[in-house]
Design an enzyme around this catalytic site. Sequence first.
Site, short mmCIF file in Angstrom:
data_model
loop_
_atom_site.label_atom_id
_atom_site.label_comp_id
_atom_site.label_asym_id
_atom_site.label_seq_id
_atom_site.Cartn_x
_atom_site.Cartn_y
_atom_site.Cartn_z
N ASN A 7 -0.79 -13.85 11.62
CA ASN A 7 -1.69 -14.64 12.47
C ASN A 7 -2.19 -15.84 11.66
O ASN A 7 -2.84 -15.65 10.63
CB ASN A 7 -2.85 -13.73 12.92
N HIS A 10 -6.46 -18.70 11.14
CA HIS A 10 -7.44 -19.09 10.12
C HIS A 10 -7.00 -20.30 9.30
O HIS A 10 -7.83 -20.95 8.68
CB HIS A 10 -7.78 -17.91 9.22
N HIS A 50 -3.62 -17.76 18.53
CA HIS A 50 -4.51 -17.57 19.69
C HIS A 50 -5.06 -18.93 20.12
O HIS A 50 -5.82 -19.55 19.38
CB HIS A 50 -5.64 -16.62 19.26
N ARG A 52 -7.60 -20.43 22.04
CA ARG A 52 -8.84 -20.04 22.70
C ARG A 52 -9.29 -21.13 23.67
O ARG A 52 -8.99 -22.31 23.49
CB ARG A 52 -9.94 -19.81 21.66
N ARG A 56 -11.29 -23.59 19.23
CA ARG A 56 -12.02 -23.68 17.94
C ARG A 56 -11.08 -23.71 16.74
O ARG A 56 -11.44 -24.16 15.68
CB ARG A 56 -13.02 -22.54 17.80
N GLU A 77 -1.35 -15.33 21.70
CA GLU A 77 -2.53 -14.56 22.12
C GLU A 77 -3.34 -15.39 23.08
O GLU A 77 -3.60 -16.57 22.81
CB GLU A 77 -3.42 -14.29 20.90
N THR A 108 -12.03 -12.01 17.87
CA THR A 108 -11.89 -11.06 18.99
C THR A 108 -12.57 -9.75 18.60
O THR A 108 -12.22 -9.14 17.60
CB THR A 108 -10.40 -10.81 19.27
N GLU A 158 -1.26 -3.37 21.94
CA GLU A 158 -1.63 -3.59 20.55
C GLU A 158 -2.95 -2.87 20.35
O GLU A 158 -3.97 -3.24 20.94
CB GLU A 158 -1.78 -5.10 20.23
N HIS A 197 -5.98 -6.23 13.76
CA HIS A 197 -7.38 -6.62 13.57
C HIS A 197 -7.99 -5.89 12.39
O HIS A 197 -8.13 -4.68 12.38
CB HIS A 197 -8.24 -6.38 14.81
N1 PXP Z 1 -4.48 -9.02 16.79
C1 PXP Z 1 -5.33 -9.60 17.69
C2 PXP Z 1 -5.10 -9.33 19.13
C3 PXP Z 1 -6.36 -10.45 17.26
O1 PXP Z 1 -7.18 -11.01 18.15
C4 PXP Z 1 -6.51 -10.71 15.89
C5 PXP Z 1 -7.59 -11.62 15.41
O2 PXP Z 1 -7.41 -12.90 15.85
C6 PXP Z 1 -5.60 -10.12 15.00
C7 PXP Z 1 -4.61 -9.27 15.46
C8 PXP Z 1 -5.67 -10.38 13.52
O3 PXP Z 1 -6.86 -9.89 13.00
P1 PXP Z 1 -7.24 -10.22 11.50
O4 PXP Z 1 -7.39 -11.70 11.40
O5 PXP Z 1 -8.51 -9.46 11.30
O6 PXP Z 1 -6.12 -9.70 10.64
#
Ligand code: PXP
Length: 244
Positions: A7, A10, A50, A52, A56, A77, A108, A158, A197
């Site tokens: 992901n 960030h 994602h 959003r 952001r 996402e 999330t 998921e 997550h």
């Molecule tokens: N899966 C989903 C559906 C998420 O919303 C997120 C966070 O954006 C993640 C995985 C990844 O989570 P993390 O950044 O805590 O590894």
Amino acid sequence: MLRLGVNIDHVATLRQARYRDNVQAPNAEPDPVAAALIAERAGASGITAHLRADRRHIQDGDIFRLRREITTKLNFEMGNTPEILAIALEVQPADVCLVPENRNEVTTEGGLDCAGQIESLRPTIQKLQAAGIVVSLFIDPDEAQVRASAELGAEFVELHTGAFANALGSDQLAELDRLSTGATLAHELGLRVNAGHGINYENIVLIRSLPHLEELNIGHSIVSRAVFAGLETATREMLALMNP
Ligand code: PXP
């Protein structure tokens, strides 16, 4: 082999911290698409991003570039809104993961309430699937949510691992057990199982033992480690822990 979706939200968060008002600037950095290409080179099976409603971190242009430039698969996402659905149908990612979205959350926070939103989710899922997109539902590992996901005809769930990631000691083992029960039920109902997550370089050792897992989506811990080790190394280290 357990697959890794990295992901890269960030990476975009860091760019937006400086370039929110001028994302098109040639020096706008770091570029989430460049990050995705490095993660792929390190062995990621897919890239998760994602878009959003408040934009952001990831921007529309990032999503279209990711779709064009990555060579694995895009897991898009999204919250269930007409605006973002229209973008998903235009982008045509391999996968869509439907997530809840609350403007005030930092990230999330809980799973999608599939059981309480069958009527609004059904048409969205049908439109995505009619376009050839594989649909995953990001849910807490609760029986009602797993059953609703099966009723909705999604290919994947998921499982939300956030409660597990935040728990300590015996509470964490209890959360692991909940995830295991959820994964088993999902599999029995014909759903395929991903998770994500809050997964990091320590708790992965417990998570990787969950039954029926196909893919983990991991962002924050990999991007955090990348600050010190570089993204390629951070991705490789996570993959090595996922598949010892
Ligand atoms: N899966 C989903 C559906 C998420 O919303 C997120 C966070 O954006 C993640 C995985 C990844 O989570 P993390 O950044 O805590 O590894």
